[in-house]
Enzyme design. Structure first.
Site, PDB file in Angstrom:
ATOM      1  N   ASP A  77       0.830  -1.306   0.071  1.00  0.00           N
ATOM      2  CA  ASP A  77      -0.130  -0.005   0.104  1.00  0.00           C
ATOM      3  C   ASP A  77       0.791   1.192   0.038  1.00  0.00           C
ATOM      4  O   ASP A  77       0.426   2.311  -0.613  1.00  0.00           O
ATOM      5  CB  ASP A  77      -1.079  -0.061   1.281  1.00  0.00           C
ATOM      6  CG  ASP A  77      -0.323  -0.207   2.370  1.00  0.00           C
ATOM      7  OD1 ASP A  77       0.884  -0.491   2.592  1.00  0.00           O
ATOM      8  OD2 ASP A  77      -1.195  -0.084   3.350  1.00  0.00           O
ATOM      9  N   HIS A  95     -22.061  -5.823  50.511  1.00  0.00           N
ATOM     10  CA  HIS A  95     -22.369  -7.182  50.104  1.00  0.00           C
ATOM     11  C   HIS A  95     -23.797  -7.114  49.659  1.00  0.00           C
ATOM     12  O   HIS A  95     -24.569  -8.222  49.760  1.00  0.00           O
ATOM     13  CB  HIS A  95     -22.310  -8.136  51.515  1.00  0.00           C
ATOM     14  CG  HIS A  95     -20.606  -8.356  52.029  1.00  0.00           C
ATOM     15  ND1 HIS A  95     -20.127  -9.104  51.741  1.00  0.00           N
ATOM     16  CD2 HIS A  95     -20.192  -7.484  52.832  1.00  0.00           C
ATOM     17  CE1 HIS A  95     -18.891  -8.885  52.336  1.00  0.00           C
ATOM     18  NE2 HIS A  95     -19.010  -8.029  53.144  1.00  0.00           N
ATOM     19  N   SER A 150     -40.309  -3.360  26.258  1.00  0.00           N
ATOM     20  CA  SER A 150     -40.444  -4.791  26.035  1.00  0.00           C
ATOM     21  C   SER A 150     -41.474  -5.026  24.830  1.00  0.00           C
ATOM     22  O   SER A 150     -42.316  -4.268  24.681  1.00  0.00           O
ATOM     23  CB  SER A 150     -41.034  -5.594  27.377  1.00  0.00           C
ATOM     24  OG  SER A 150     -41.480  -6.888  26.891  1.00  0.00           O
ATOM     25  N   SER A 151     -41.010  -5.987  23.997  1.00  0.00           N
ATOM     26  CA  SER A 151     -41.971  -6.288  22.968  1.00  0.00           C
ATOM     27  C   SER A 151     -43.090  -6.866  23.328  1.00  0.00           C
ATOM     28  O   SER A 151     -44.168  -7.150  22.771  1.00  0.00           O
ATOM     29  CB  SER A 151     -41.097  -7.151  21.929  1.00  0.00           C
ATOM     30  OG  SER A 151     -40.762  -8.363  22.319  1.00  0.00           O
ATOM     31  N   SER A 154      -2.190  -5.840  10.516  1.00  0.00           N
ATOM     32  CA  SER A 154      -3.617  -6.172  10.347  1.00  0.00           C
ATOM     33  C   SER A 154      -4.660  -5.891  11.435  1.00  0.00           C
ATOM     34  O   SER A 154      -5.646  -5.059  10.900  1.00  0.00           O
ATOM     35  CB  SER A 154      -3.674  -7.760   9.919  1.00  0.00           C
ATOM     36  OG  SER A 154      -3.157  -8.358  10.992  1.00  0.00           O
ATOM     37  N   GLU A 193      -4.500  -3.630  13.643  1.00  0.00           N
ATOM     38  CA  GLU A 193      -4.314  -2.238  14.169  1.00  0.00           C
ATOM     39  C   GLU A 193      -5.033  -1.354  13.156  1.00  0.00           C
ATOM     40  O   GLU A 193      -5.709  -0.371  13.308  1.00  0.00           O
ATOM     41  CB  GLU A 193      -2.910  -1.769  14.140  1.00  0.00           C
ATOM     42  CG  GLU A 193      -2.143  -1.906  15.393  1.00  0.00           C
ATOM     43  CD  GLU A 193      -0.793  -1.602  15.482  1.00  0.00           C
ATOM     44  OE1 GLU A 193      -0.137  -1.784  16.392  1.00  0.00           O
ATOM     45  OE2 GLU A 193      -0.543  -0.726  14.323  1.00  0.00           O
ATOM     46  N   ILE A 236      -8.175  -2.306  12.378  1.00  0.00           N
ATOM     47  CA  ILE A 236      -9.199  -2.467  12.768  1.00  0.00           C
ATOM     48  C   ILE A 236      -9.423  -1.765  14.308  1.00  0.00           C
ATOM     49  O   ILE A 236     -10.327  -0.967  14.614  1.00  0.00           O
ATOM     50  CB  ILE A 236      -9.709  -4.090  12.867  1.00  0.00           C
ATOM     51  CG1 ILE A 236      -9.539  -4.744  11.520  1.00  0.00           C
ATOM     52  CG2 ILE A 236     -11.365  -4.007  13.155  1.00  0.00           C
ATOM     53  CD1 ILE A 236      -9.838  -6.086  11.536  1.00  0.00           C
TER      54      ILE A 236
END
Length: 432
Positions: free
Chosen positions: A69, A141, A262-263, A307, A309, A311
């Site tokens: 590239d 707790h 909610s559906s 490769s 990086e 992404i």
């Protein structure tokens, strides 16, 4: 990054067009540095600076042949120049361009991250001040402990984000650097000053010593800081989720007029933003393993890091900024039910005064800690089992054998006792 979680400001930084324009800017800055060292004439530099362009379609066409590239990039821009094109990429290796440009893109993205962090910190500070004297039942707790200031929760997160910003600042200092050191990192085909000039021109620091690449411990540190920030974001989101449970209902995420929970169950109002933040925070932390492994390269370099990086940097910045902004919005829309918090305090029949009573008796009578503790514990059990006031239980069980004057109980049973040092905590935290 999928469109659902992309942030326009980040996408504009990491899109291919902007990346290549920054590559081109690095090439131009290097020719400027050669001009400053009297290797390239001012006229030749001006021709390069004014006329060098990148045509992405032409570059991709060349890359099909070169399968490289950066070579395709340099040839594509050389086609837009005359004889001065010979100065493009003088003394450089691919990663002088790629790493320097990538670090510049990281710098640009870091500015947006900082804006989001500062905005979140300001929101937390405002909430902390607003609820400084608001009582809530503290829990450890998951079990009722003693009342405390609701504002302390937000102040705690404010202080934690402040620490994260400090860590982020250190990571920025280490990653926002120029790398112009040549094929083996030894400046054999470059003048040492080239890197210093480019760094000054680009507003970046200098990688003091490198190989063919900027060392990836710098990148790993930045992403580990992002992972740490993600843990704070999930911590806050988890607290919201815990308080919105049906059996608690002290906090609620904002619910828009036409929003659906909610559906199948029309009554539902779920903490969807906090759950979204929780999931994305987990995703953010997943980048750390890749980032640390990228630091282990063969000799002066290999491309095992390259490769992933392509992404992860776009993704990590998109997700981080999206999550920061969504949490900030969630906090601004948060509904606090102070009546419900007071109801939960009152339903404990003052049993949470057990520790103040314990401490008072330890200081003011001669019996052992074990005897006093057991006596108070017996009274707390009776209080909750019979649903009577804790003070009355103490009297019924003859606390008078430890106290000369039981009227002192009226002084101890003061709800403001639990927030008596809150102002000092705020002063130390906000004024440090």
């Amino acid at each position: 990054m999928i469109k659902r979680y992309s942030v326009k400001k980040i996408e504009q930084i990491w899109n291919e067009s902007n990346k290549l324009n920054v590559w081109l800017d690095v090439e131009k800055k290097v020719t400027f540095a050669w001009m400053k060292l009297n290797v390239i004439s001012k006229n030749e530099y001006n021709l390069i600076n004014d006329n060098a362009k990148i045509n992405i379609e032409r570059m991709l066409e060349i890359e099909k042949e070169t399968r490289h590239d950066v070579v395709a990039f340099t040839r594509a821009i050389s086609e837009t120049l005359g004889a001065e094109k010979k100065w493009i990429h003088l003394g450089l290796t691919s990663t002088d361009i790629v790493d320097t440009a990538q670090n510049k893109l990281i710098q640009q993205s870091n500015e947006i991250v900082l804006e989001s962090l500062n905005s979140l910190q300001n929101t937390l500070r405002e909430k902390a001040i607003l609820y400084k004297e608001t009582l809530t039942m503290g829990r450890s707790h998951g079990i009722y402990g003693e009342p405390t200031s609701l504002g302390l929760k937000f102040l705690l997160w404010f202080d934690e984000i402040q620490r994260q910003i400090k860590r982020f600042s250190l990571a920025r200092e280490q990653i926002e650097v120029v790398k112009i050191s040549g094929s083996m990192g030894n400046y054999a085909n470059l003048e040492f000053e080239i890197e210093e000039i480019v760094a000054q021109e680009m507003g970046l620091g200098i990688d003091n010593i490198s190989t063919q690449v900027t060392q990836r411990d710098r990148h790993a540190f930045l992403i580990s800081v992002f992972a740490n920030i993600a843990s704070t974001l999930e911590k806050i989101a988890t607290e919201i989720r815990l308080f919105q449970r049906s059996e608690v209902q002290e906090w609620h995420e904002g619910f828009k007029p036409n929003q659906k929970g909610s559906s199948s169950m029309p009554h539902k109002k779920n903490p969807i933003s906090s759950e979204n933040i929780t999931g994305l925070s987990r995703y953010l932390r997943s980048f750390t393993n890749t980032a640390f492994e990228n630091n282990v390269l063969w000799h002066e370099r290999d491309i095992s890091h390259s490769s992933n990086e392509r992404i992860i940097f776009s993704d990590v910045f998109n997700v981080l900024v999206y999550t920061l902004e969504r949490l900030n919005e969630t906090l601004n829309d948060l509904v606090i039910d102070e009546d419900k918090m007071l109801e939960h305090i009152n339903c404990q029949f003052n049993v949470f005064y057990s520790q103040p009573i314990l401490n008072y008796l330890l200081i003011n009578c001669d019996e052992s800690r074990e005897e006093i503790y057991d006596f108070i514990q017996k009274c707390t059990f009776e209080t909750m089992n019979n649903k009577i006031d804790f003070k009355q239980s103490l009297i019924n069980n003859n606390i008078g054998k430890y106290l000369q004057n039981i009227s002192v109980l009226d002084e101890i049973f003061n709800i403001n006792y639990f927030i008596r040092n809150v102002e000092k905590i705020y002063n130390r935290t906000l004024n440090k």
